[in-house]
Design a protein around this motif. Structure first.
Motif, PDB file in Angstrom:
ATOM      1  N   SER A   1      -6.754  -4.924  -0.532  1.00 33.08           N
ATOM      2  CA  SER A   1      -5.661  -3.954  -0.618  1.00 33.08           C
ATOM      3  C   SER A   1      -4.592  -4.400  -1.615  1.00 33.08           C
ATOM      4  O   SER A   1      -4.039  -3.585  -2.358  1.00 33.08           O
ATOM      5  CB  SER A   1      -5.027  -3.751   0.760  1.00 33.08           C
TER       6      SER A   1
ATOM      7  N   GLY B   1      -6.456   3.051   2.556  1.00 34.15           N
ATOM      8  CA  GLY B   1      -5.639   3.091   1.346  1.00 34.15           C
ATOM      9  C   GLY B   1      -5.885   4.281   0.452  1.00 34.15           C
ATOM     10  O   GLY B   1      -5.245   4.404  -0.601  1.00 34.15           O
TER      11      GLY B   1
ATOM     12  N   ARG C   1       2.128   1.879  -3.351  1.00 38.63           N
ATOM     13  CA  ARG C   1       1.109   2.370  -4.275  1.00 38.63           C
ATOM     14  C   ARG C   1       0.890   3.872  -4.124  1.00 38.63           C
ATOM     15  O   ARG C   1       0.894   4.600  -5.118  1.00 38.63           O
ATOM     16  CB  ARG C   1      -0.221   1.626  -4.061  1.00 38.63           C
TER      17      ARG C   1
ATOM     18  N   VAL D   1       0.834  -1.204   0.000  1.00 34.07           N
ATOM     19  CA  VAL D   1       0.000   0.000   0.000  1.00 34.07           C
ATOM     20  C   VAL D   1       0.871   1.257   0.000  1.00 34.07           C
ATOM     21  O   VAL D   1       0.600   2.223  -0.726  1.00 34.07           O
ATOM     22  CB  VAL D   1      -0.966   0.003   1.200  1.00 34.07           C
TER      23      VAL D   1
ATOM     24  N   ALA E   1      -3.430  -2.582  -5.154  1.00 32.50           N
ATOM     25  CA  ALA E   1      -2.061  -2.208  -5.508  1.00 32.50           C
ATOM     26  C   ALA E   1      -1.692  -2.757  -6.879  1.00 32.50           C
ATOM     27  O   ALA E   1      -1.076  -2.060  -7.705  1.00 32.50           O
ATOM     28  CB  ALA E   1      -1.094  -2.725  -4.445  1.00 32.50           C
TER      29      ALA E   1
END
Length: 392
Positions: free
Chosen positions: A156, A278, A117, A114, A160
Motif C-alpha cells: 500500500s 485501496g 492517495r 492511502v 501511494a
C-alpha cells in the motif's frame, strides 16, 4: 491591481475554516499554532512557512494546495522531494538501522497515506512516504513473525509513492515502485492483493503505450484472481475488468472493451461503492470508466460519454481523484464534439475536485492548449488556467 499572495492564502484559510465551522481559536488549537498567528495569516499580515501551512491543512483536513490557491507551486515542492523517495527505495532490502513503531501505529500511518492517495493529496504523500517506506523496510527485515502484515502495508505504501511518481511524470521511478510491489506482494500471501498489484502494474503499459501486452497481463490476472464469492473478491475481479476495458479501448479493441465493461458492470452492481484494497470500485466507479472507454474508442462511441455526463455526475463520496478524472475525460469528449465552453467548464470542475491531479494530467494541458487555439487566446480566464497547468 496585482494580487497579494499573502492575502489570498489568508482568505483561503479563513473560508475553509468557516466551512469547517471552526473558530480561529479552534483552528489554532488543532494546528498547534498561536491564536495570533491565525489572525495574522488570515488578514494577510503574515505568510505561513511550509510547516505552518501543512499544520493548517492538516487541521482543516485538506491538501496544502487548497490553501495556496491556483497560484501555489505545489508541483515544484513535490518534484523537490522525489530524490528523497528514490533514496528511500534504493536500499529496500538493506535498510539502515532506525526506529520501528508498533504494528498498529504503522497500520494507521499507511491508512493515512492511502486516504491521501485516493484524495489526490500528492504533496502530503511526497513529504511522508520516504521515511515511512524506510521504516516499513526495517520492520520487514526485523520481525519475520509479522512478515505477511508488514508486506501488505508495504504494498500500500509503495502504491501511494507510485501515485506521486506516476502523476508527476517520473515514469522510471514509477516502474521501479511497481516492481517493488510485485516483489513484496507474495510475502503477504493474499490473492486479492496480487490482483490489485496487477491493476496498478497497468500504469507501466499505459506509459509505454504497450496496450496489447497490458491487456494480456490483465486478462491473466483475471484468470488468476479468486472466484467472486464475496464482496472483496468481486471488487478485486471487477476492478481488473474495469481496467481491462480501458486498456482495450486504448488498443482499439472495441469488442474486448465492451465485454470487460459488461463484466465490470455486473460485478459492480453486486457490491456497494467503496474503496477495496485501496481501489475504488462499485457502480459509480464502473460508470466513470465507461466514459473513459468511450473516449478511448472515440468516433461513434463519444456520444455515450456525452450522454452519461449529461444525465449523471459522480456522487460526493467518490474519491476526489476519480471525480477529477471523470471531468477530464468528459472535457475531452466535449472538445472533440465541438462543445468548447462545456469542455472548459469540465476542466474547471476537475480542478475544484482535485487540483494537483488536474494540474499534472497531460490531457488537461493538451486540451487547454487546443482551447486557446480554437478560442480567443487572450481570454483572461482561459489564459490563467493555461498558465496554472503549464499549458503555455
Amino acid at each position: 491591481m496585482v494580487p497579494d499572495p499573502m492575502r489570498d492564502v489568508g482568505r483561503n484559510i479563513a473560508a475553509l475554516r468557516r466551512m469547517a465551522n471552526m473558530t480561529q481559536l479552534e483552528l489554532a488549537a488543532a494546528a498547534g499554532v498561536s491564536y495570533a498567528m491565525v489572525r495574522a495569516v488570515e488578514r494577510g499580515a503574515r505568510h505561513p512557512s511550509d510547516d505552518v501551512l501543512d499544520a493548517f491543512a492538516g487541521a482543516l483536513g485538506v491538501d496544502p494546495s487548497r490553501l495556496l490557491g491556483h497560484r501555489g507551486r505545489t508541483d515544484s515542492r513535490v518534484h523537490d522531494m522525489v530524490p528523497r523517495l528514490s533514496k528511500a527505495i534504493a536500499a529496500y532490502d538493506l535498510p539502515e538501522d532506525g526506529p520501528v513503531r508498533p504494528l498498529h501505529e504503522l497500520r494507521g500511518a499507511v491508512a493515512e497515506l492511502v486516504n491521501w492517495r485516493v484524495g489526490a493529496q500528492y504533496l502530503r504523500i511526497a513529504r511522508t512516504a520516504p521515511l515511512l517506506l524506510e521504516e516499513l523496510s526495517r520492520a520487514l527485515v526485523m520481525d519475520q513473525r509479522e512478515e505477511t502484515e508488514v508486506a501488505r502495508l508495504l504494498v500500500s505504501a509503495y502504491r501511494a509513492a507510485d501515485a506521486v511518481a506516476y502523476k508527476f511524470g517520473h515514469r522510471d521511478l514509477s516502474a521501479r515502485l511497481v516492481e517493488l510491489m510485485r516483489w513484496v506482494a507474495p510475502m503477504a500471501v493474499d490473492p486479492l492483493l496480487d490482483a490489485i498489484v496487477a491493476y496498478v502494474r497497468t500504469e507501466t503499459f499505459f506509459a509505454a503505450r504497450a496496450h496489447g501486452p497490458g491487456l494480456r497481463a490483465l486478462e491473466q490476472a483475471v484468470d488468476a484472481a479468486p472466484a467472486p464469492d464475496d464482496v472483496p473478491s468481486k471488487a478485486a475481479r471487477g476492478s481488473l475488468h474495469m481496467r481491462a476495458a480501458v486498456i482495450s479501448g486504448r488498443a482499439g479493441h472495441a469488442d474486448a472493451a465492451v465485454a470487460h465493461l459488461a463484466e465490470a458492470h455486473r460485478l459492480g452492481d453486486e457490491v456497494p461503492e467503496g474503496v477495496y484494497q485501496g481501489t475504488a470500485f462499485g457502480p459509480s466507479s464502473v460508470r466513470i470508466h465507461e466514459v473513459s472507454v468511450a473516449v478511448s474508442l472515440g468516433d461513434t462511441h463519444l456520444r455515450r460519454a456525452l450522454d452519461i455526463a449529461h444525465e449523471w455526475t459522480p456522487p460526493r463520496d467518490i474519491p476526489a481523484e476519480r471525480r477529477s478524472g471523470f471531468c477530464i475525460e468528459v472535457a475531452r469528449a466535449q472538445l472533440w464534439a465541438g462543445l468548447r465552453d462545456d469542455a472548459f467548464e469540465s476542466l474547471k470542475e476537475a480542478r475544484r475536485f482535485a487540483p494537483q491531479h488536474t494540474r499534472e494530467h497531460p490531457w488537461v494541458r493538451e486540451d487547454v492548449a487546443t482551447l486557446r487555439r480554437l478560442k480567443r487566446a487572450d481570454r483572461e480566464d482561459l489564459s490563467n488556467f493555461a498558465d496554472w497547468c503549464h499549458a503555455v
